[in-house]
Design a protein around this motif. Structure first.
Motif, short mmCIF file in Angstrom:
data_model
loop_
_atom_site.label_atom_id
_atom_site.label_comp_id
_atom_site.label_asym_id
_atom_site.label_seq_id
_atom_site.Cartn_x
_atom_site.Cartn_y
_atom_site.Cartn_z
N ASP A 77 0.67 -1.16 0.60
CA ASP A 77 -0.21 -0.04 0.30
C ASP A 77 0.62 1.38 -0.07
N LEU A 114 -3.73 3.92 -3.77
CA LEU A 114 -4.00 3.09 -2.26
C LEU A 114 -5.53 2.36 -2.23
N SER A 172 -4.33 -0.85 -4.40
CA SER A 172 -3.55 -1.86 -3.70
C SER A 172 -3.90 -2.82 -2.35
N GLN A 173 -5.31 -1.90 -2.09
CA GLN A 173 -6.34 -2.43 -1.17
C GLN A 173 -7.12 -3.94 -1.25
#
Ligand SMILES: *Cc1c(COP(=O)(O)O)cnc(C)c1O
Length: 378
Positions: free
Chosen positions: A16, A237, A240-241
């Motif tokens: 992240d 982010l 990525s999460q």
């Protein structure tokens, strides 16, 4: 003791951090490629055609209501056991929330919804309380019969499943939040999912000043709207999460299963009903019962004193002063109100360890017992 086990928190790792740093070092902090990348990935995950990412979940609700064409004097039927934003975002669009009572899960009861419909009803807005999908097929049928949209506040339920379908593909518009306590986070952030091209257009205009692009420098401001954009480093982010969302949900389900087992057979508590494997388990909402049902405040304080960050989700929305001033009265949704009196949200988040969970269970036991001894709630 200070709170050392919160009720919810984010799960951030090096991948992240790297994704955000890459975005920060790129040419685009906002309005770049990472927002549409995140939208595509989110829509694909949920099985929806479009996702529109916005600044937060509240903005996502307001955008959905705007795209649905809410105007002054309209009504929408929604649940009382939710964060106030579900209702208040509708007030901003001039509409009046009508609260219908809940089922055993704390979700909108379709029968109560039927009774709450009027000629002014513009939408039905269920909330997937605690991550458990509302009765979406029944609610969808009611909305269809009326020719109005089903707008699902799924801020608790990204990653949940409703009868084999991913949440995000079950309503005309589905709203998510990416606040740190939710299934995935972008810090602040939100999104609306839809299969409908026209709704998507409305959502995108609402996110960005009501603008429709023309040729060359030309653009037209067609609607009264705002800037509700998500930034590129937030979207990075989010993407990525999203890659770890299934793992996050699996961990939440494992925690729910362990709480179920730990509390099984206790006279003083009731575990949340329903199967473990469809909910996203945003919250684990324990219900006090029997001789413990009047002890909620004392148990809450004892747990906080033991450093366990319990919470109560939610005070019925129409109990808040704003709604009282608007003329809503207590007693409107008796089932929601009596559920509210005895609920307590216990810590649940992907990195909660078994040892911490054991500590929470022991603290609940100790809190309930000490409250009986001290005669609290009598
Ligand atoms: C979190 C939440 C919202 C609001 O989302 P924000 O991103 O905090 O604006 C709305 N409805 C529900 C049910 C939520 O849990």
């Amino acid at each position: 003791m200070s709170i050392h086990i919160p009720y919810g928190r984010q799960t951030i790792d090096e991948s992240d951090a790297k994704a955000v740093l890459d975005a920060l070092r790129s040419d685009w902090l906002t309005q770049g490629p990472r927002v549409p990348e995140f939208e595509k990935a989110l829509a694909a995950y949920c099985g929806a055609r479009h996702a529109v990412a916005v600044a937060n979940g509240t903005a996502a609700l307001q955008a959905a209501y705007a795209a649905a064409g809410f105007k002054t004097g309209d009504e929408f039927v929604t649940a009382p056991l939710t964060f106030a934003a579900t209702a208040t975002a509708g007030l901003w669009q001039g509409a009046r929330p009508i609260f219908a009572d809940v089922d055993e899960n704390g979700n909108l009861d379709p029968e109560a919804v039927e009774k709450a419909l009027t000629p002014r009803t513009r939408a039905i807005v269920p909330v997937d309380f605690a991550g458990r999908p509302a009765q979406l097929p029944a609610l969808r049928a009611i909305a269809r019969a009326r020719g109005i949209p089903l707008i699902e506040d799924a801020c608790h339920a990204l990653g949940a499943d409703s009868q084999g379908r991913k949440i995000g593909s079950c309503a005309d518009m589905t709203v998510f939040s990416f606040h740190p306590v939710k299934s995935i986070t972008t810090g602040e952030g939100g999104a609306i999912l839809t299969d409908d091209d026209a709704l998507r257009g409305g959502l995108e205009r609402f996110r960005q000043h009501g603008i429709v692009r023309g040729e060359d420098w030309e653009y037209a401001v067609e609607e009264q709207a705002l800037n509700y954009r998500l930034t590129d480093f937030q979207a990075a982010l989010g993407s990525s999460q999203l890659r770890r969302l299934d793992d996050f949900i699996a961990r939440r389900r494992a925690i729910a299963r362990r709480y179920h087992e730990a509390f099984a057979g206790w006279e003083e508590v009731e575990t949340p009903p329903g199967p473990v494997d469809d909910s996203a388990w945003h919250l684990y909402v324990l219900r006090l019962r029997g001789r413990a049902s009047g002890l909620r405040r004392a148990v809450f304080r004892a747990l906080r004193n033991a450093g366990v960050g319990v919470q109560v989700h939610y005070i019925p929305v129409y109990w808040h002063p704003l709604y009282q001033r608007l003329g809503y009265r207590r007693g409107l949704c008796p089932k929601a109100e009596s559920l509210y009196e005895r609920i307590l949200s216990l810590p649940i988040y992907p990195t909660l360890t078994e040892a911490q969970q054991g500590e929470v269970v022991r603290a609940v036991r100790a809190a309930v017992e000490s409250c009986f001894k001290s005669g609290a709630g009598q």
